[in-house]
Design a protein around this motif. Structure first.
Motif, PDB file in Angstrom:
ATOM      1  N   PHE A 163      -2.971 -19.780 -66.313  1.00  0.00           N
ATOM      2  CA  PHE A 163      -4.203 -18.879 -66.093  1.00  0.00           C
ATOM      3  C   PHE A 163      -4.590 -17.999 -67.112  1.00  0.00           C
ATOM      4  N   PHE A 164      -3.805 -18.049 -68.260  1.00  0.00           N
ATOM      5  CA  PHE A 164      -4.206 -17.275 -69.327  1.00  0.00           C
ATOM      6  C   PHE A 164      -5.485 -17.855 -70.175  1.00  0.00           C
ATOM      7  N   PRO A 165      -6.359 -16.676 -70.381  1.00  0.00           N
ATOM      8  CA  PRO A 165      -7.658 -16.915 -70.949  1.00  0.00           C
ATOM      9  C   PRO A 165      -7.594 -16.896 -72.410  1.00  0.00           C
ATOM     10  N   GLU A 166      -6.770 -18.096 -73.169  1.00  0.00           N
ATOM     11  CA  GLU A 166      -6.496 -17.761 -74.390  1.00  0.00           C
ATOM     12  C   GLU A 166      -7.658 -17.514 -75.466  1.00  0.00           C
ATOM     13  N   ARG A 167      -8.948 -18.074 -74.965  1.00  0.00           N
ATOM     14  CA  ARG A 167     -10.383 -17.855 -75.727  1.00  0.00           C
ATOM     15  C   ARG A 167     -10.440 -16.318 -75.997  1.00  0.00           C
ATOM     16  N   LEU A 168      -9.949 -15.429 -75.407  1.00  0.00           N
ATOM     17  CA  LEU A 168     -10.251 -13.954 -75.601  1.00  0.00           C
ATOM     18  C   LEU A 168      -9.238 -13.306 -76.422  1.00  0.00           C
ATOM     19  N   PHE A 169      -8.086 -14.151 -76.827  1.00  0.00           N
ATOM     20  CA  PHE A 169      -7.040 -13.571 -77.667  1.00  0.00           C
ATOM     21  C   PHE A 169      -6.758 -14.188 -78.924  1.00  0.00           C
ATOM     22  N   ASP A 170      -6.097 -13.583 -79.619  1.00  0.00           N
ATOM     23  CA  ASP A 170      -5.390 -14.170 -81.001  1.00  0.00           C
ATOM     24  C   ASP A 170      -3.936 -14.169 -80.966  1.00  0.00           C
ATOM     25  N   LEU A 171      -3.354 -15.104 -81.097  1.00  0.00           N
ATOM     26  CA  LEU A 171      -1.937 -15.163 -81.159  1.00  0.00           C
ATOM     27  C   LEU A 171      -1.331 -14.570 -82.311  1.00  0.00           C
TER      28      LEU A 171
END
Length: 201
Positions: A163-171
């Protein structure tokens, strides 16, 4: 309090926490059921997201040194304690479970550190393993966005909960985190450290 043992954090052995060391899962400690009036004892385990954040901060202390830090959904407090160890000016933690906040302060003391009751205008916000359910995820996104929009750097440790919203974050980086097999049905989890993007992105 559950019976716990002061134990080194697997990915961050510089730190020790009072943890459940028996081979049990989360709901084994609640009689096998979830009760909404009493959160399960998340604080009794070193979850992968918190461990990864702790390792990241210990290896990159400049992320928090001299800064005001808030660890949300702190659980055992491992990320908050790592921030304090890395030289943060002040570190506070929050959790919906008062027992978790109590455990975090106890764990900090076991490491010769202390956590603040609160911090004004945190400059760094930490969140480990917080996107574990479809009900919690949107509330957490809104909370973290609020901190980001107020100027804080937001760092999240997430082991791919779904359920992690990857689109809002940078790895930023990844770790292979040792975890209890009874808790996760595996012995390691690849866990990312993610930085929330600015609202302009």
């Amino acid at each position: 309090m559950l019976p716990t043992t002061l134990s080194p954090v697997p990915l961050a052995p510089e730190l020790s926490l009072y943890l459940v060391t028996q081979p049990v899962g989360l709901f084994d400690l609640t009689g096998g059921e979830f009760r909404s009036d009493q959160p399960p004892p998340f604080w009794a385990f070193a979850w992968a997201g918190g461990q990864a954040l702790a390792r990241f901060l210990l290896d990159h202390p400049h992320e928090v040194t001299g800064r005001r830090v808030l660890d949300v959904a702190t659980g055992s407090g491992v990320a908050a304690i790592a921030a304090a160890h890395a030289g943060a000016a002040a570190v506070a933690c929050t959790d919906i479970d008062p027992a978790a906040v109590e455990a975090a302060h106890r764990n900090a003391g076991a490491n010769g550190l202390s956590l603040a009751g609160e911090v004004d205008l945190p400059q760094v916000v930490l969140a480990g393993d917080v996107f574990y359910s479809p009900a919690v995820a949107p509330r957490m996104v809104a909370q973290l966005r609020g901190f980001r929009d107020a100027g804080a750097t937001v760092l999240v440790g997430d082991p791919g909960r779904g359920f992690f919203p990857e689109r809002l974050f940078d790895l930023v980086t990844e770790y292979v985190v040792p975890v209890p097999a009874a808790l996760e049905d595996t012995e390691t989890l690849v866990t990312g450290i993610w930085r929330m993007r600015s609202s302009r992105n």
